[in-house]
Motif scaffolding. Structure first.
Motif, PDB file in Angstrom:
ATOM      1  N   ASP A 145      66.513  87.706  83.740  1.00 61.60           N
ATOM      2  CA  ASP A 145      65.303  88.023  84.058  1.00 61.60           C
ATOM      3  C   ASP A 145      65.127  89.520  84.169  1.00 61.60           C
ATOM      4  OD1 ASP A 145      66.595  88.509  86.304  1.00 61.60           O
ATOM      5  OD2 ASP A 145      65.484  86.983  87.437  1.00 61.60           O
ATOM      6  N   SER A 147      65.587  91.439  86.683  1.00 57.05           N
ATOM      7  CA  SER A 147      64.794  91.677  87.903  1.00 57.05           C
ATOM      8  C   SER A 147      65.333  93.207  88.403  1.00 57.05           C
ATOM      9  CB  SER A 147      65.145  90.870  89.044  1.00 57.05           C
ATOM     10  OG  SER A 147      66.592  90.666  89.222  1.00 57.05           O
ATOM     11  N   TYR A 176      55.163  89.111  87.358  1.00 57.21           N
ATOM     12  CA  TYR A 176      55.559  89.141  85.992  1.00 57.21           C
ATOM     13  C   TYR A 176      55.751  88.012  85.200  1.00 57.21           C
ATOM     14  CZ  TYR A 176      58.752  90.486  82.113  1.00 57.21           C
ATOM     15  OH  TYR A 176      59.405  90.321  80.893  1.00 57.21           O
ATOM     16  N   PHE A 177      56.585  86.934  85.716  1.00 56.23           N
ATOM     17  CA  PHE A 177      56.786  85.777  85.227  1.00 56.23           C
ATOM     18  C   PHE A 177      55.394  84.927  85.185  1.00 56.23           C
ATOM     19  CE2 PHE A 177      61.353  86.859  86.194  1.00 56.23           C
ATOM     20  CZ  PHE A 177      61.661  86.938  84.806  1.00 56.23           C
ATOM     21  N   CYS A 180      53.242  86.365  82.403  1.00 50.18           N
ATOM     22  CA  CYS A 180      53.878  86.214  80.885  1.00 50.18           C
ATOM     23  C   CYS A 180      53.986  84.565  80.611  1.00 50.18           C
ATOM     24  CB  CYS A 180      55.375  86.458  80.830  1.00 50.18           C
ATOM     25  SG  CYS A 180      55.327  88.408  81.030  1.00 50.18           S
ATOM     26  N   TYR A 181      54.210  83.737  81.284  1.00 53.22           N
ATOM     27  CA  TYR A 181      54.136  82.214  81.231  1.00 53.22           C
ATOM     28  C   TYR A 181      52.695  82.107  80.983  1.00 53.22           C
ATOM     29  CZ  TYR A 181      58.863  80.569  82.404  1.00 53.22           C
ATOM     30  OH  TYR A 181      60.258  80.227  82.318  1.00 53.22           O
TER      31      TYR A 181
END
Length: 213
Positions: A145, A147, A176-177, A180-181
């Motif tokens: 990731d 991070s 962020y995830f 993006c997902y």
């Protein structure tokens, strides 16, 4: 961060005193395997693809594939790990030296989405095709990731008074995830007709508003 071009370490049954096999995947083989793998997993569901199709499309022999990977899962997770590390390395290089935490975070999103626009097979394989439970059991999942980059941005932004001090690095990772997902799922569902980066100006102000001081 591990060097690119290496498959993840896996336990192997070796006799006492026998050196472990070299699992370093040569660049030439990776460059033949990766396009074939990501094409197949874009065209088909995960369980519909088998190793025979992979070696037929890539031209890499079965004996060569089994020299480096024990299973189809090992192969695809290792290639995904390498690709996602490319994103992390690119983001780290291209955010270095920026003063504004806002611009740093925006650059992270832009570079990520632009990478997936240029490598749609990686996006589809990582976010649509791969069975998440299986990937979570792989050592590559927890290391993918980047991070540490978001942690640097958070600390920098707090120090500059741009980011609220109560915001944690894990909050940035969640945002962020999540975005993006969501963007990749919408993009895929709608037939991948638009570029992912075209959505950035719409959603990024909401991201920043969530964390800004």
């Amino acid at each position: 961060m591990r060097s690119r071009g290496k498959a993840p370490a896996r336990a192997a049954a070796e006799g006492e005193g026998t050196p472990a096999p070299d699992r370093t995947l040569p660049d030439a083989i990776r460059e033949r395997l990766a396009p074939a793998v990501f094409e197949l997993f874009t065209e088909k569901d995960f369980h519909q693809v088998n190793l025979r199709e992979i070696y037929q499309r890539s031209g890499v022999s079965p004996s060569t594939i089994y020299r480096y990977f024990d299973t189809k899962e090992d192969l695809v997770f290792s290639l995904l790990d390498l690709k996602i590390r490319e994103i992390s390395e690119m983001v780290e290089a291209q955010t270095r030296g920026l003063e504004s935490a806002r611009e740093m975070l925006r650059r992270v999103f832009w570079l990520t989405l632009d990478y997936y626009d240029r490598n749609p097979g990686v996006a589809v394989t990582a976010f649509i095709t791969i069975p998440l439970r299986s990937w979570m059991r792989s050592p590559t999942y927890a290391q993918r990731d980047g991070s540490h980059i978001l942690r640097k941005i958070r600390d920098h932004g707090v120090a500059r008074g741009e980011i609220a001090p109560e915001v944690k690095a894990s909050d940035l990772a969640d945002l962020y995830f999540m975005y993006c997902y969501r963007q990749i799922h919408k993009w895929y569902f709608r037939g991948m007709r638009r570029k992912l980066v075209d959505e950035l100006d719409r959603f990024f102000p909401l991201v920043w508003k969530t964390i800004a001081k």
